[in-house]
Write a protein that holds these residues in place. Structure first.
Motif, short mmCIF file in Angstrom:
data_model
loop_
_atom_site.label_atom_id
_atom_site.label_comp_id
_atom_site.label_asym_id
_atom_site.label_seq_id
_atom_site.Cartn_x
_atom_site.Cartn_y
_atom_site.Cartn_z
N LEU A 249 0.85 -1.18 0.00
CA LEU A 249 0.00 0.00 0.00
C LEU A 249 0.89 1.24 0.00
CD1 LEU A 249 -2.98 0.99 0.42
CD2 LEU A 249 -2.38 1.20 2.84
N PRO A 250 0.77 2.06 -1.02
CA PRO A 250 1.59 3.27 -1.01
C PRO A 250 1.04 4.30 -0.03
CG PRO A 250 0.21 3.18 -2.98
CD PRO A 250 -0.02 1.91 -2.23
N ARG A 251 1.90 5.17 0.37
CA ARG A 251 1.48 6.26 1.25
C ARG A 251 0.37 7.04 0.56
NH1 ARG A 251 6.55 8.55 2.90
NH2 ARG A 251 6.58 6.70 4.20
N HIS A 252 -0.55 7.50 1.35
CA HIS A 252 -1.72 8.22 0.85
C HIS A 252 -2.59 7.33 -0.04
CE1 HIS A 252 0.27 11.66 2.49
NE2 HIS A 252 1.24 11.63 1.59
N ARG A 253 -2.29 6.04 -0.04
CA ARG A 253 -3.04 5.07 -0.84
C ARG A 253 -3.08 5.48 -2.30
NH1 ARG A 253 -7.48 2.12 2.85
NH2 ARG A 253 -6.23 2.07 4.75
N THR A 254 -1.98 6.06 -2.75
CA THR A 254 -1.91 6.61 -4.10
C THR A 254 -0.62 6.19 -4.77
OG1 THR A 254 -3.20 8.54 -3.40
CG2 THR A 254 -1.95 8.73 -5.45
N CYS A 255 -0.73 5.69 -5.98
CA CYS A 255 0.46 5.31 -6.76
C CYS A 255 1.41 6.50 -6.86
CB CYS A 255 0.05 4.88 -8.17
SG CYS A 255 -0.85 3.32 -8.25
N GLY A 256 2.68 6.18 -6.82
CA GLY A 256 3.69 7.21 -6.94
C GLY A 256 4.38 7.54 -5.65
N TYR A 257 3.77 7.17 -4.54
CA TYR A 257 4.39 7.40 -3.24
C TYR A 257 5.10 6.13 -2.77
CZ TYR A 257 1.73 11.73 -2.83
OH TYR A 257 1.22 12.98 -3.02
N ASN A 258 6.00 6.33 -1.82
CA ASN A 258 6.68 5.17 -1.24
C ASN A 258 5.67 4.26 -0.54
OD1 ASN A 258 9.20 6.04 -2.07
ND2 ASN A 258 9.62 7.12 -0.16
N TYR A 259 6.04 3.00 -0.47
CA TYR A 259 5.15 2.04 0.16
C TYR A 259 5.31 2.10 1.67
CZ TYR A 259 4.21 0.28 -4.45
OH TYR A 259 3.81 0.19 -5.76
N GLU A 260 4.16 1.99 2.36
CA GLU A 260 4.21 2.05 3.81
C GLU A 260 3.73 0.77 4.47
OE1 GLU A 260 1.80 5.28 5.12
OE2 GLU A 260 -0.07 4.43 4.35
N ILE A 261 3.05 -0.07 3.76
CA ILE A 261 2.61 -1.36 4.31
C ILE A 261 2.87 -2.44 3.27
CG2 ILE A 261 0.68 -2.71 5.21
CD1 ILE A 261 -0.65 -0.12 6.05
N TRP A 262 3.48 -3.53 3.70
CA TRP A 262 3.68 -4.69 2.83
C TRP A 262 3.82 -5.92 3.70
CZ3 TRP A 262 7.16 -0.67 3.34
CH2 TRP A 262 8.35 -0.98 4.00
N ALA A 263 3.97 -7.07 3.07
CA ALA A 263 4.01 -8.32 3.83
C ALA A 263 5.30 -9.08 3.53
CB ALA A 263 2.77 -9.16 3.53
N GLN A 264 5.19 -10.40 3.48
CA GLN A 264 6.42 -11.20 3.42
C GLN A 264 6.98 -11.31 2.02
OE1 GLN A 264 3.42 -12.48 3.48
NE2 GLN A 264 3.42 -14.04 1.90
N GLY A 265 6.18 -11.06 1.01
CA GLY A 265 6.65 -11.11 -0.36
C GLY A 265 6.79 -12.52 -0.89
N THR A 266 7.21 -12.59 -2.15
CA THR A 266 7.40 -13.88 -2.80
C THR A 266 8.63 -13.79 -3.70
OG1 THR A 266 6.30 -15.61 -4.10
CG2 THR A 266 5.85 -13.33 -4.74
N GLN A 267 9.43 -14.83 -3.70
CA GLN A 267 10.70 -14.82 -4.41
C GLN A 267 10.52 -15.28 -5.85
OE1 GLN A 267 13.76 -13.73 -3.43
NE2 GLN A 267 14.65 -14.31 -5.40
#
Length: 121
Positions: free
Chosen positions: A98-116
């Motif tokens: 989820l990007p900051r301000h919930r808007t594309c173009g901003y840094n991400y502020e919430i993420w999870a474990q990811g996948t390789q």
């Protein structure tokens, strides 16, 4: 609280395809842009792609446009990243977030474990 579960990574040969899946909970995809970024050893974090809730507009890094496609299924709260014609440079750990301000173009502020994703012949 927004949560993500990513899946779909694996080992793929150059030129192959994978589809990454991001299941989102705690956020309405009608009100939150969702994107993918990746991290690889020795490289900076790279925003890969993002999809806007307002108009389904999509954004791609120059390194992946024309061979990655981001889509979403709103009623299932799922965002996909279709990776085609995969290149060795695509080897990385992929996260949806989820990007900051919930808007594309901003840094991400919430993420999870990811996948390789590992590209290997």
């Amino acid at each position: 609280q927004v949560q993500f579960v990513e899946s779909g990574g694996g080992v793929v040969a150059p030129g192959g395809s994978l589809r990454l899946t991001c299941e989102v909970s705690g956020a309405n995809l009608d009100r939150a842009d969702i994107g993918w970024f990746r991290e690889a050893p020795g490289k900076e974090r790279e925003g890969v792609s993002c999809i806007s809730t307002r108009n389904d507009k999509t954004y791609y890094a120059d390194s992946v446009k024309d061979h990655f496609t981001i889509t979403r299924v709103k009623d299932k709260n799922i965002v996909y990243l279709q990776m085609d014609n995969i290149e060795p440079a695509d080897t990385a750990h992929y996260y949806c977030g989820l990007p900051r301000h919930r808007t594309c173009g901003y840094n991400y502020e919430i993420w999870a474990q990811g996948t390789q994703v590992t590209v290997s012949s």
